[in-house]
Each structure stands twice: as C-alpha cells, then as structure tokens.
Motif scaffolding. Structure first.
Motif, PDB file in Angstrom:
ATOM      1  N   THR B  68     -89.168 -61.840  28.260  1.00 49.47           N
ATOM      2  CA  THR B  68     -88.752 -61.186  27.289  1.00 49.47           C
ATOM      3  C   THR B  68     -87.042 -60.742  27.111  1.00 49.47           C
ATOM      4  OG1 THR B  68     -87.253 -59.838  28.952  1.00 49.47           O
ATOM      5  CG2 THR B  68     -89.779 -59.281  29.328  1.00 49.47           C
ATOM      6  N   MET B  69     -85.898 -60.208  26.669  1.00 48.35           N
ATOM      7  CA  MET B  69     -84.656 -60.437  26.424  1.00 48.35           C
ATOM      8  C   MET B  69     -83.350 -60.077  27.442  1.00 48.35           C
ATOM      9  SD  MET B  69     -83.698 -58.762  23.456  1.00 48.35           S
ATOM     10  CE  MET B  69     -82.239 -59.226  22.359  1.00 48.35           C
ATOM     11  N   ALA B  70     -84.565 -59.933  28.663  1.00 48.37           N
ATOM     12  CA  ALA B  70     -83.470 -59.779  29.352  1.00 48.37           C
ATOM     13  C   ALA B  70     -83.147 -61.631  29.694  1.00 48.37           C
ATOM     14  CB  ALA B  70     -84.012 -59.858  30.940  1.00 48.37           C
ATOM     15  N   SER B  71     -81.442 -61.766  30.040  1.00 55.51           N
ATOM     16  CA  SER B  71     -81.004 -62.706  30.722  1.00 55.51           C
ATOM     17  C   SER B  71     -81.887 -63.866  31.313  1.00 55.51           C
ATOM     18  CB  SER B  71     -79.571 -63.118  30.228  1.00 55.51           C
ATOM     19  OG  SER B  71     -79.213 -64.400  29.900  1.00 55.51           O
ATOM     20  N   MET B 218     -83.555 -52.687  27.230  1.00 56.57           N
ATOM     21  CA  MET B 218     -82.011 -53.018  26.732  1.00 56.57           C
ATOM     22  C   MET B 218     -81.333 -52.800  26.896  1.00 56.57           C
ATOM     23  SD  MET B 218     -84.093 -54.771  24.000  1.00 56.57           S
ATOM     24  CE  MET B 218     -82.993 -55.423  23.204  1.00 56.57           C
ATOM     25  N   LYS B 225     -76.123 -58.887  30.867  1.00 55.46           N
ATOM     26  CA  LYS B 225     -75.966 -59.857  29.933  1.00 55.46           C
ATOM     27  C   LYS B 225     -74.226 -60.164  29.873  1.00 55.46           C
ATOM     28  CE  LYS B 225     -79.638 -59.880  26.636  1.00 55.46           C
ATOM     29  NZ  LYS B 225     -79.996 -59.458  26.012  1.00 55.46           N
ATOM     30  N   SER B 297     -84.108 -67.571  26.486  1.00 55.24           N
ATOM     31  CA  SER B 297     -83.961 -66.047  26.015  1.00 55.24           C
ATOM     32  C   SER B 297     -82.299 -66.644  27.797  1.00 55.24           C
ATOM     33  CB  SER B 297     -84.657 -65.144  27.705  1.00 55.24           C
ATOM     34  OG  SER B 297     -83.916 -63.796  27.259  1.00 55.24           O
ATOM     35  N   CYS B 298     -81.707 -67.640  27.681  1.00 54.20           N
ATOM     36  CA  CYS B 298     -80.560 -67.831  28.499  1.00 54.20           C
ATOM     37  C   CYS B 298     -79.783 -67.733  27.991  1.00 54.20           C
ATOM     38  CB  CYS B 298     -80.626 -68.943  29.230  1.00 54.20           C
ATOM     39  SG  CYS B 298     -79.119 -68.719  30.487  1.00 54.20           S
TER      40      CYS B 298
END
Lengths: 159, 616
Positions: B68-71, B218, B225, B297-298
């Motif tokens: 996912t877009m979670a960092s 989101m 982030k 994604s990090c």
C-alpha cells in the motif's frame, strides 16, 4: 500559465510512491503495473529515473491516431486518451519516440499520463521533490542556477 | 480489508501448489506477517522438530499494509524454526518482493516438505508452479536473479533466492531479494536450501484495491508521511547517513564493542563511519556512498548504494565488483569491521557485497570470524586450520581471503559456517561465543547500555536489536531519554519496545518508522486499511499476544529461563576504558522485574491467567 512535470532523477530514491499514487488516481488500486509513470533502477550505476509522457506540443501519438481518440486538454495541455474512441490499434505506441503511451491488456485501450486534470498525483506523492509540477517555461531553472553558481569566483552561494 | 485473504500452500514433497483461504479469525488476533505466520507455524509445526528436516515449514508472509501507500509498507518476513538457534525464526526484509507477492494476490506462501531435486517457484498472479532449478544450483544469489529474469523475459519480475552458502550448509544463510535486501538473520536461507528450493519469482498485476476505508487510509498515511518528513532522524539523519549515522555516536557514548566484544570502543570507528562513506577518495574523487535508495513505498530511504574503490586490492581485477550495490549498514559495518578490528572501509564494503551475493547474515558472519580471530590469537586455531591465512584481528587481507573461500565453500568455510557457538564449542572455548540462544550480538554493548542487554537476553530469536530497540530511548532519547547505566524501569521499557515492534512487524511496516511514529500514528493506518478494531490499545495487546506466542513456541522447543542470559564476558568482565569504564551488564537486577512486568512466573513461565488474558 501552462505547467509541466519536472523530473530530477538525482533526487529519486526509487520508492515507487509516484507509481502507486498514479495507479490509485486512475484505477482506485495500489498497482504499479498500471501506473503511467515508471521508475527505472540502474543498479550498477546506483541511479533511479522516473519517466513518463512529457506532453509534446506536436505529439506523435495525436498525429498517428486514426480515430482522433487523443485530444488536448485545453487547461493543462495534456494529451488525453478517450476510452470511448480508442480502438486499441496501438499505432500511437509505435509512433511515440519515448515509449510513454502503452497498450493495456486489462482495458483493451492505450493508456498514458493525463496530468490528473492539472493536479498530478505523482508529484504530490513524491517525498523528495524528484517530481514537481512547475511553470513550463522554467523547467531548466534549477539546473541553470546550479551551473551558474559554479561560474562564480566564490563557492559560498546561498541563492 | 487489505489482506488478500488467500494463502498459497506449496508442498515440495509432492510438487503441489494449492490456494486456500486465510484464517480470518487468526488474522483478527495476529494481524499479519510476523504474528499471523507465527500462529500458522505454531499450529502446524512441532517446535521440537529438526529445523532442517521435512517437518519444518517455511512461511513467506506479508502484512495487511504491504503493497500500500503507507510509508515503508513493502515488507515481508520469513518464519520457520531456526537451524542456528533452534528457536522460532522471523526474518524481515524490505525491497520490492513482498509488495509484488501481494499484488499477485497472496498474503503468504507456506512451504512444506522437501523436494527431491532443486526447484524454484514461479508465480504469475494466481498461477503458481514449481520448475526445475538444477541449472541454478551452485549459482550465487545475484547470478540466480539474472538467470531467472532472463528465462521469463520479464524485467518486472521480483525474485527472492538463496546463494551458495545456504547450499553448503552455512547455518546462518539469508534469503536475498532484489539482490541486496535480505531476510537476514537466524538461518532462514539454510531452511530454504534444506527444502531444495532455490528461488521464488513473482509477478503480480492485480494491485491492492480492497482497502477497508480508502479515504481514511489516504488521510492517515499522509499524516504519517508528514510526521516522518518532519522528524530529524527519519527526515534528515537516515536519508543522509543511513543507519551508519550511529557508528560515531555509539562509539562516543562507550557502547561500541570491538574485537569479539573483548574491548569496548574502536579506534578505527571513524574510518568505517557514515562520515567516511561520504568522503571523496583521493584516487578517483568519488565517495564510497553514491546515493541513498528506498525500499518499496518508503519515504525515509535509508538504504546505502555504494562502490568499492576500483584501485582497492579486493576488487582491482574484478570489474563485476566495481559498480554500485547495497552498501554498508551500521550493524554490518560493526560486525564485519569493529568486531574483527578491521577499519578498511573498502574491504568491508566488498565483504558486504559478498554477503549479499551469496546470502549470509553479515552480523553472524562477522561475529563468527571475530570469535575465530580471538581463538587464532590465543593459538587455538592456527594457520593449519585456516589454510595459511593469518586470521588476526585487524587483518583486512586475511578477512577478504577467507570470505572469498567461504562463499565457495572451500578452506575454513565449513567451520565458520557453524556460527560462533558451535565453532567455539568445537575448539574448546565456548565462553568466546558472543551469543544469546546461539545467535550473535548486534552492535551495542550491553555492559555500557543496560536495557539492550535485557532485550538481547529475552529476545525470542536470540541476540537481536530488532526485537526491542531500547537504544532509541537509552542513547537517542526516543520517545524519552532513559539513562544508559540505570536498570530501574528497563523491564517495562524492554516490554513496551518488544510488544510495539511485534505489532509493527506484523503490519508490513518498517520498524525504523518508530523513530518518529508512536502507536497513535500507526494504529489509525491499520484501522483504516483493515476491518476490525485496530485501536492503539488493541494493537499493543496484539503485539503482546504475539510476543507470548513466540515464547510458547520456544518453551515447547526446549528453552527455559536459563536461556534468558548473556555470555559471562558481558556479565563479569568490566569495560576497561572509556566513558563506560568499569561497567558490566546487571541482568540479574532486571530479569525478575521483566518476568513480573510480563505477568510470567519467577522462572519465566507463562501462567494460565496471562494466557487467558491474551486469548492464548
């Protein structure tokens, strides 16, 4: 004022946040394989390069399309594919010298960057400003500044 | 939901690959990755089994936030019984493999049985098949990656594989993914080799579209982030200097062990530090460090991308090692460097490349070489054993030579592949093995820093910094500063770090986020992604449940409170000089308090009421 995506590969870390933001905006999924922007990793060289459509003024894809499926967004200058018109013939993918318009097996249409209607999500998601959305006349500004600073007698430049 | 709700079960004995639904009752109790896969292991594997036998299983598991877009949401773990320690193993890796597995539609892969011949697993979305790997056996992890990629003509393929050391039986081999990311510790690669499984290649195009509440997700991930970007450690220190930022810091406070932990404080620390990596070389004007690189994604991007000086003796006639690859991280720089007394940055970078290329844990490898060096200096190991190599502390040429032998399985390799515990026992000096439960220490001396000693002694996978990183508090003051040499309150500190880390590892996130994130940043991201109650309280309880479950596995494997200890050197031999002079670790003061804080008995057993409280 027309804006354009400005990519500075030197700032890219290869995290793929841009690819996920793009796929989420266009497909509602986190799915790099359906992103219109692609980050390339050059392992041996230790470099990363995000790459996508530069929205040519005289676009090969627009000229090649036999059914006029690619139109110009008046607000952003983006070349936008109409799914209703596209017949999936792929001639545009042959015409484009940069490889940034591609056929999608899952939709049977071609896909490309549409600048998200003027709020490109790749730029919004980029954590290092490797991708920014700026005044189209000034995409060379940072590089010019860096180069100019080297021509000064003193190295202490803070501009 | 964010789980794919599908498990791929691969039986290597009969060659079958089958899909089965994820046990959602367990997912709600154990979240994913480390916790959930450990639950499967506990239910399906006898803890007393032979770790390298057919009855052990190996699980590659993602978390609900993987992909996912979670960092930092790109991680996966490998869970099995460890051949190095005999305890439960869980080795976590970044890179891009974990996310791709998720995009292919799988939460985890359970490997069981043993293949008669070498095979690799090829996954294309919902299709999975075992293919012959006889042409790959005997190849390094880097070569294997290249060959499999060519075979399938797919530049987007993500590959996890083992190198030659695992094939040779080294007990601490890693599983390498994306060439320089590793599920590094406890010998999970050795287990993979025991199953005759050379590689797993995966391509997923389905993506993740089932996040529970995508709008809330989101918002929560964007908040997260922003916190990482504004924090001095995750926003500036780690991207610029990597984990190597610690070398001079830890040395400065009197916490850097040297020469098999015989000394504390390393005179060559500056030469192998982050600052040294950034310094341009005289020969070609380039620095060791080329740039920083991120895992999937990090938004921190702490990874080091480095080169060895092309003029250096180690790579001079070897163009294949003159390009960029994964550079030194702190733990590797310490184990390969300070612990062996070697302060040659180029030699260490090259040896680290070899660790990546042929898949061995650089911490255990460095510490095992360090133990061998101490025995060499004591005359117990001689040039007759090493094939003429003068294996003395600080000898970079000898270290390079013995490592080049090691990866091909020649010379002294078989002995070094045992790990320091078995090596020191074999040569009659068991007290020189710097291990807990058979696994080597990372880069913080528990004589100078008390809490980390308790964390090492009680870690469920043996000595490890990633099971409860109290250095954050004791040295860096995150989230609050505690005094390094105090033992008061360290029991509670260690418990809190252990439980929180278990939860982070089970979500699919990187523990480095916790330099900036508290559970109040993490829980909302999980809660938005997953069904169920993932409040801060429930997350912490889940972490505690996972910790206790791992402990129960080890208890059934034969571990007792006697194993919650440190080597005599760290309990009895005082630090001879520097800011922590005169100190030893006072584990005896902390351990009873720790058992009490955990709700365990005085002999470290988990009583019925604690099991009930945690639904175990």
């Amino acid at each position: 004022m027309q804006k354009s995506l400005h990519i500075d590969p030197g700032k890219c870390t290869g995290c793929l946040q841009c690819e996920m933001a793009c796929s989420y905006e266009h497909t509602g999924t986190f799915n790099p394989s359906r992103s219109f922007i692609k980050v390339f990793t050059f392992h041996h060289e230790g470099r990363f390069a995000p790459y996508t459509c530069t929205q040519c003024d005289e676009a090969w894809c627009v000229r090649a399309c036999p059914v006029d499926a690619i139109s110009i967004d008046a607000a952003t200058g983006a070349k936008v594919v109409s799914d209703d018109k596209c017949v999936g013939c792929k001639v545009c993918t042959i015409a484009c010298p940069f490889g940034t318009i591609n056929y999608s097996q899952s939709t049977g249409k071609v896909v490309k960057c549409d600048l998200c209607g003027g709020d490109p999500q790749c730029a919004a998601a980029c954590p290092t400003d490797a991708i920014t959305y700026i005044d189209a006349d000034w995409t060379g500004y940072d590089r010019m500044l860096a180069s100019a600073s080297k021509s000064l007698p003193s190295a202490e430049v803070t501009a | 939901m964010s789980w794919t709700r599908k498990i791929l079960r691969v039986n290597l004995s009969d060659g079958s690959c089958t899909s089965e639904p994820l046990n959602m009752e367990w997912a709600n109790q154990y979240l994913g990755q480390r916790g959930l896969a450990s639950k499967y292991l506990t239910e399906e594997v006898d803890p007393a089994c032979d770790a390298l036998g057919a009855e052990n299983k190996m699980i590659m598991a993602t978390g609900p936030l993987t992909g996912t877009m979670a960092s930092t949401g790109g991680r996966y773990s490998v869970i099995c019984k460890s051949p190095l320690t005999g305890a439960i193993a869980c080795s976590n890796s970044g890179g891009f493999f974990g996310a791709e597995l998720k995009f292919a539609g799988w939460d985890m892969i359970i490997f069981e049985g043993q293949s008669a011949k070498p095979v690799y697993l090829y996954i294309q979305n919902d299709k999975a098949e075992l293919r012959s790997a006889e042409h790959l056996w005997g190849k390094s992890a880097w070569e294997t990656d290249d060959i499999v990629r060519q075979t399938h003509q797919d530049p987007q393929l993500r590959i996890a594989c083992i190198g030659r050391t695992a094939e040779h039986g080294c007990l601490y081999s890693a599983i390498m993914n994306d060439k320089h990311r590793a599920a590094g510790r406890s010998g999970v690669g050795t287990v993979m080799a025991s199953k005759n499984l050379k590689a797993v290649a995966v391509r997923g195009t389905g993506g993740i579209g089932n996040v529970h509440d995508s709008k809330a997700f989101m918002a929560a991930t964007n908040d997260g982030k922003a916190v990482l970007a504004e924090n001095a450690v995750t926003g500036q220190g780690l991207p610029a200097f990597g984990t190597q930022v610690l070398m001079n810091v830890i040395n400065g406070v009197g916490g850097l062990p040297a020469r098999n932990m015989r000394d504390v404080g390393f005179e060559g620390a500056e030469n192998i530090s982050a600052e040294a990596m950034a310094e341009p070389r005289k020969s070609d004007g380039k620095a060791n460090l080329t740039t920083n690189g991120a895992c999937f994604s990090c938004t921190i991007a702490c990874g080091r991308i480095s080169t060895v000086n092309p003029e250096h003796f180690s790579v001079k006639d070897k163009p294949q090692y003159q390009g960029n690859s994964g550079g030194l991280e702190y733990e590797a720089a310490w184990a390969l460097g300070a612990d062996t007394g070697v302060d040659d940055l180029d030699a260490l970078t090259y040896i680290n490349f070899l660790c990546n290329e042929d898949g061995m844990d650089p911490i255990t490898y460095g510490c095992t070489v360090a133990a061998a060096m101490e025995m060499f200096e004591d005359g117990v190991i001689t040039t007759e054993h090493t094939g003429g190599i003068e294996l003395r502390f600080g000898n970079a040429e000898a270290f390079v030579a013995i490592t080049e032998q090691f990866v091909t399985g020649e010379g002294f390799a078989a002995d070094l592949g045992l790990g320091s515990k078995r090596l020191c026992e074999k040569y009659g000096r068991p007290e020189l093995s710097m291990t807990v439960k058979g696994q080597e220490f990372p880069a913080y001396d528990p004589r100078g820093i008390q809490g980390i000693g308790l964390a090492y002694a009680t870690s469920n996978r043996g000595a490890c910094h990633l099971r409860g990183y109290t250095i954050a508090s004791e040295v860096l003051g995150i989230p609050v500063k505690t005094e390094m040499n105090d033992t008061d309150g360290k029991a509670e500190l260690v418990k809190a770090f252990q439980d929180a880390t278990a939860l982070v590892d089970s979500a699919g996130l990187c523990v480095f986020t916790t330099f900036a994130w508290g559970m109040d940043n993490i829980a909302p991201q999980i809660d938005a992604a997953c069904e169920g109650d993932w409040s801060v309280e429930n997350c912490l309880e889940t972490g505690e449940r996972i910790w206790n479950m791992e402990r129960l596995f080890n208890e059934a494997a034969g571990f007792t409170a006697d194993d919650d200890t440190l080597p005599k050197r760290l309990l009895k031999e005082i630090i001879k000089s520097g800011p922590t002079e005169g100190q030893v670790n006072r584990l005896g003061e902390m351990l009873p308090q720790y058992y009490e804080a955990r709700g365990w008995t005085a002999d470290g057993k988990i009583p019925q009421e604690t099991r009930q409280r945690l639904s175990l």
